[in-house]
Design an enzyme around this catalytic site. Structure first.
Site, mmCIF file in Angstrom:
data_model
loop_
_atom_site.group_PDB
_atom_site.id
_atom_site.type_symbol
_atom_site.label_atom_id
_atom_site.label_comp_id
_atom_site.label_asym_id
_atom_site.label_seq_id
_atom_site.Cartn_x
_atom_site.Cartn_y
_atom_site.Cartn_z
ATOM 1 N N TYR A 25 -12.226 58.564 -45.977
ATOM 2 C CA TYR A 25 -10.812 58.929 -45.950
ATOM 3 C C TYR A 25 -10.062 58.243 -44.808
ATOM 4 C CZ TYR A 25 -10.360 62.348 -49.738
ATOM 5 O OH TYR A 25 -10.263 62.944 -50.973
ATOM 6 N N GLU A 35 -4.321 51.917 -46.125
ATOM 7 C CA GLU A 35 -3.090 52.103 -46.890
ATOM 8 C C GLU A 35 -1.870 51.988 -45.975
ATOM 9 O OE1 GLU A 35 -3.353 55.810 -49.043
ATOM 10 O OE2 GLU A 35 -5.408 55.366 -49.648
#
Length: 221
Positions: free
Chosen positions: A157, A164
């Protein structure tokens, strides 16, 4: 005319159809993301970062778009996944592939952050979809897969989210040159990523706690 009540036999038949559909959906999704993972690893290792997007970018875009179905599954009650967190993850990724990568390819896809993003996504999804396919199909999941499902997110994550964010950061400059309003939207999304990523991360931690707490042996007096 009133609808006829559903008989137990009909309910079982409907349940079997839904179960078969979900097993198929998750199995196909696991295969698609395994293909993404394999392509990214091979392209990066054999041809370098510059070739990753051209070898997998279009495939990733449509594979990720398929995940929109999961929002519909949650919305209609086909699965018990919470709508809010499901929509958050799906929409954020769709925003990345359609709203960031697609219009700003020249500024994003040649960064190593593009590959680390895809690696984090694909490893996560291969594990997740395989977990769901086996769990729905058999009702039991191997211990090693359960461990992967609820432990790898600790590493994947942060890698995925930071990658991102880096893609968005790289796109802000060219977006501002094209249209300042678009750049401000990207900046706003980047700011939202902080609380959004916290919500998703803590959601997984809560899920992990529930799963392993339920599997823990009872304490003796």
């Amino acid at each position: 005319m009133a609808d006829r009540p559903t008989t137990p036999a009909q309910s079982r038949q409907q349940s079997t159809v839904v179960k078969s559909f979900l097993v198929l959906y998750n199995s196909v999704s696991a295969i698609l993301w395994a293909a993404v993972l394999g392509r990214v690893v091979l392209l990066y290792a054999l041809r370098g970062q510059w070739k990753v997007f051209f070898g997998v970018g279009e495939f990733v875009k449509w594979t990720q778009t398929l995940a929109w179905a999961e929002v519909m599954f949650s919305l209609t009650g086909l699965v018990r996944a919470p709508l809010f967190t499901t929509a958050m993850q799906v929409v954020s990724r769709l925003f990345l592939v359609w709203g960031v990568i697609e219009p700003f390819q020249a500024d994003t896809v040649f960064s190593v952050g593009y590959s680390t993003m895809l690696l984090a996504w694909s490893i996560t999804e291969v594990i997740r979809y395989t977990f769901f396919a086996i769990n729905i199909g058999t009702g039991e999941v191997p211990g090693w897969l359960l461990w992967l499902r609820y432990n790898t997110f600790f590493v994947l994550y942060p890698i995925g989210i930071s990658s991102e964010c880096w893609m968005i950061i790289l796109s802000i400059g060219p977006a501002y040159a094209a249209n300042p309003l678009v750049a401000y939207v990207l900046l706003a999304v980047l700011i939202i990523y902080v609380p959004g990523s916290y919500i998703l991360y803590t959601h997984m931690m809560k899920q992990r706690s529930k799963v392993f707490k339920g599997r823990a042996p009872a304490k003796t007096q």
